[in-house]
Design a protein around this motif. Structure first.
Motif, short mmCIF file in Angstrom:
data_model
loop_
_atom_site.label_atom_id
_atom_site.label_comp_id
_atom_site.label_asym_id
_atom_site.label_seq_id
_atom_site.Cartn_x
_atom_site.Cartn_y
_atom_site.Cartn_z
N LEU A 92 0.84 -1.19 0.00
CA LEU A 92 0.00 0.00 0.00
C LEU A 92 0.88 1.24 0.00
O LEU A 92 1.77 1.40 0.83
CB LEU A 92 -0.90 0.01 1.23
N ALA A 99 -10.17 9.23 -2.95
CA ALA A 99 -10.22 8.86 -4.37
C ALA A 99 -9.00 8.08 -4.81
O ALA A 99 -8.99 7.47 -5.86
CB ALA A 99 -10.37 10.11 -5.22
N GLN A 100 -7.95 8.08 -3.99
CA GLN A 100 -6.73 7.37 -4.35
C GLN A 100 -6.66 5.99 -3.72
O GLN A 100 -5.70 5.25 -3.94
CB GLN A 100 -5.51 8.19 -3.90
N ALA A 101 -7.67 5.63 -2.95
CA ALA A 101 -7.61 4.40 -2.16
C ALA A 101 -7.45 3.16 -3.02
O ALA A 101 -6.78 2.21 -2.65
CB ALA A 101 -8.85 4.28 -1.29
N GLY A 102 -8.08 3.16 -4.19
CA GLY A 102 -8.04 1.95 -5.00
C GLY A 102 -6.69 1.70 -5.64
O GLY A 102 -6.10 0.64 -5.50
N THR A 103 -6.19 2.71 -6.29
CA THR A 103 -4.94 2.54 -7.03
C THR A 103 -3.72 2.56 -6.12
O THR A 103 -2.62 2.27 -6.57
CB THR A 103 -4.79 3.65 -8.10
N LEU A 105 -3.22 0.48 -3.73
CA LEU A 105 -2.96 -0.89 -3.30
C LEU A 105 -2.50 -1.70 -4.51
O LEU A 105 -3.22 -1.82 -5.49
CB LEU A 105 -4.22 -1.51 -2.70
#
Lengths: 117, 113
Positions: A92, A99-103, A105
């Motif tokens: 991570l 909004a950055q949480a997905g990319t 990881l």
């Protein structure tokens, strides 16, 4: 983009043996995680590591967050047949916005473990 | 077990047809994700959501769209399925922003002929 190099790609071991696998990257991560996927099911979180140098155990599993923050290791002691599956590492990246949480990881491509009894 | 359900679990369809996969959660988690899993590629992020009506693209978003009109449901749509979209699709949910701790569904196996 960031990539994780997970090795080995596959392992064939005898029941009772110890197993080691690792993930490396050229990027720095703030968190390392290890997931296991049983055949036909979704991945399940095994261990999460939040500090460089951290060593964490979960039963027969031990994982370490590398000092450089660019790698992590997972060891399984005294393997048993139910250890069979795919093991994924994930790193991570630090981020500020939801909004950055997905990319943020990144997953490795997995280590497939086969155990013969 | 985290309350996360994917439907359908298996689907066979023909090239050019639309397909919608549904992910339903009972955990009230804010974050939801769609991944695809293919041999040799591991898990690749398609789209994710960080709130109702808030979505963004992942690594392999071409050919896919998503919608999240309420907290519990996250839909993945293939507008015109292609054979390259034959895969196993996993939905995942997360309660906390940025800790990487995901709960995955059991997967939806899609075959496009």
């Amino acid at each position: 983009g960031q990539q994780l190099n997970q090795s080995p790609q596959s392992m064939f071991i005898q029941e009772g043996e110890d197993v080691s696998m690792n993930c490396t990257s050229s990027s720095i991560f703030n968190t390392w995680l290890w997931y296991k996927q049983d055949p036909g099911e979704g991945p399940v979180l095994l261990i999460a590591l939040y500090k460089a140098g951290e060593l964490t155990s979960n039963g027969r599993l031990t994982a370490q967050f590398g000092i450089t923050r660019k790698d992590s290791f997972l060891n399984i002691s005294a393997s048993i047949p139910s250890d069979v599956g795919i093991y994924f590492c994930a790193g991570l990246i630090s981020h500020e916005l939801p909004a950055q949480a997905g990319t943020a990881l990144i997953f490795g491509k997995g280590t497939t473990l086969s155990v013969s009894s | 077990d985290a309350g996360i359900t994917q439907s359908p679990r298996h689907k066979v369809t023909e090239t050019g047809t639309p397909v919608t996969l549904r992910c339903h959660q009972t955990e009230n988690h804010r974050y939801m994700y769609w991944y695809r899993q293919d041999p040799g590629h591991g898990l690749r992020l398609i789209h994710y959501s960080y709130g109702v009506k808030d979505t963004d693209k992942g690594e392999v978003s071409d050919g896919y769209s998503v919608s999240r009109s309420k907290t519990e449901d996250f839909l993945l749509t293939l507008e015109s399925a292609t054979s390259s979209q034959t895969s196993v699709y996993f939905c995942a949910i997360s309660e906390f922003r940025g800790n990487g701790e995901l709960f995955f569904g059991e997967g939806s196996r899609l075959t496009v002929l």
